[in-house]
Scaffold this active site. Sequence first.
Site, short mmCIF file in Angstrom:
data_model
loop_
_atom_site.label_atom_id
_atom_site.label_comp_id
_atom_site.label_asym_id
_atom_site.label_seq_id
_atom_site.Cartn_x
_atom_site.Cartn_y
_atom_site.Cartn_z
CG LEU A 45 -17.46 16.29 0.97
CD1 LEU A 45 -16.51 17.40 1.42
CD2 LEU A 45 -17.21 15.01 1.76
CG HIS A 91 -4.64 -1.83 0.62
ND1 HIS A 91 -3.95 -0.65 0.71
CD2 HIS A 91 -3.85 -2.68 -0.08
CE1 HIS A 91 -2.77 -0.78 0.09
NE2 HIS A 91 -2.69 -1.99 -0.40
CG ASP A 142 1.96 6.40 1.76
OD1 ASP A 142 1.69 5.27 1.34
OD2 ASP A 142 3.12 6.89 1.72
C1 IPE Z 1 0.77 7.48 -3.21
O1 IPE Z 1 1.32 6.56 -2.35
C2 IPE Z 1 -0.43 6.91 -3.88
C3 IPE Z 1 -1.60 6.74 -3.03
C4 IPE Z 1 -1.70 7.06 -1.78
C5 IPE Z 1 -2.74 6.18 -3.71
P1 IPE Z 1 2.45 5.55 -2.82
O2 IPE Z 1 2.71 4.68 -1.63
O3 IPE Z 1 2.08 4.86 -4.06
O4 IPE Z 1 3.67 6.51 -3.12
P2 IPE Z 1 5.24 6.24 -3.01
O5 IPE Z 1 5.52 4.97 -3.74
O6 IPE Z 1 5.56 6.13 -1.57
O7 IPE Z 1 5.87 7.45 -3.63
C1 IPE Z 2 -1.49 3.65 0.54
O1 IPE Z 2 -0.81 2.75 1.36
C2 IPE Z 2 -2.59 3.02 -0.26
C3 IPE Z 2 -2.34 2.93 -1.70
C4 IPE Z 2 -1.27 3.34 -2.33
C5 IPE Z 2 -3.38 2.32 -2.48
P1 IPE Z 2 0.42 1.94 0.81
O2 IPE Z 2 -0.07 0.66 0.23
O3 IPE Z 2 1.24 2.76 -0.10
O4 IPE Z 2 1.20 1.64 2.16
P2 IPE Z 2 2.77 1.67 2.39
O5 IPE Z 2 3.24 3.02 1.95
O6 IPE Z 2 3.35 0.58 1.57
O7 IPE Z 2 2.92 1.45 3.84
MG MG Z 3 2.83 4.01 0.20
#
Ligand code: IPE
Ligand code: IPE
Ligand code: MG
Length: 252
Positions: free
Chosen positions: A141, A47, A30
Site C-alpha cells: 500500500l 484526535h 473530519d
Molecule cells: C480539513 O479539516 C483538514 C483535515 C482533516 C486535516 P478542517 O476541519 O480543518 O476543515 P474546515 O475548517 O472544516 O474547512
Molecule cells: C479533523 O477533525 C482532524 C484535524 C483537522 C486534524 P477536526 O478537529 O476538524 O474536528 P471538527 O471538524 O472540529 O469536529
Molecule cells: Mg474539522
Amino acid sequence: MALWGRAKRDAQEIQLDATRLPRHVAIIMDGNGRWAKRRGQPRAFGHRAGVEALRAIIRHSSDIGIEALTIYAFSTENWSRPKDEVSALMSLLLEFFGREIEELHENRVCIRILGDVDGMPGPQREALRAAMERTRLNEGLKLNIALNYGSRAEIVRAARIIAERVERGELRADQVDSAIFEGCLYTAGLPDVDLLIRTSGEMRLSNFLLYQVSYAEFVVVDTLWPDFDLHAYRAALAEYQHRDRRFGGVKA
Ligand code: IPE
Ligand code: IPE
Ligand code: MG
C-alpha cells in the site's frame, strides 16, 4: 494474506467487486472535535480516537489491495487552532510513528508525506523523514499522509519549480504540459484520486488535492471520523462501485 487478520464479519457483509476497486482513495478525516465535544471531552480526546479509526482503515486498505491511500492529517490552515490542540496533534503524530512504523513496514506499506515537511517542528520532521526512508522500497500500500499540506501551496510550489527549470534553461515554456506539472506535485507518480471520502458531513475540499480530484467520485458521510469503521469504509467503496464514471464522455 497480510499479517493483519480479517475485518470483522459485519463489515465483510458489504460485498465489493475486487476487480473494480478504486486505485487511489483519499480521505478528509473530519469530525474529531465534534466527536469529543459530544462526550464532554477536550478536542484532543477526539484526535486520539481518530488515530484508532485510522489504523483500522490503513490495515483494511492494505488487506483488500488498494494501491494508494491518501489521508488529510493536518492542513496549512490548522496551525491557526489553539496552541494546546496543535501541540496535542504534534504529540500524537510522534506517538503514531513510534508505535506503528514496524507494523507498517512489515506489511510492506510505503509512506510518503505530502506537504511541507521542512516546516514541521524538529522531532516530527525527523520522524517523518525516518518513516519515509525506512519504507521507501516497500511495494505494498502506498500510504500518503498530507501534513502541513495545502493544495494551493502545492500548486504554487509546482509552478515555481517549473519556472526555475525554465530560468535555468533546462526546459522551454512550450514543453510544459500536464505530465511535467503533475511531476512537480507532491503526488508525483501516483494515479489520480478515484474516490474522495469526507466524514462529518461537510461538503467542501478545505484545500485538499484540488488538482488531483478533478475526476474523483465524492462520498460525504455524516459519520464523525472516530466512528468511521470498516463497515462505513466498505459502504463508501460499494457506493463508489455503483457510480457511473464518464470522464466527460458518453456511455453506450
Ligand atoms: C480539513 O479539516 C483538514 C483535515 C482533516 C486535516 P478542517 O476541519 O480543518 O476543515 P474546515 O475548517 O472544516 O474547512
Ligand atoms: C479533523 O477533525 C482532524 C484535524 C483537522 C486534524 P477536526 O478537529 O476538524 O474536528 P471538527 O471538524 O472540529 O469536529
Ligand atoms: Mg474539522
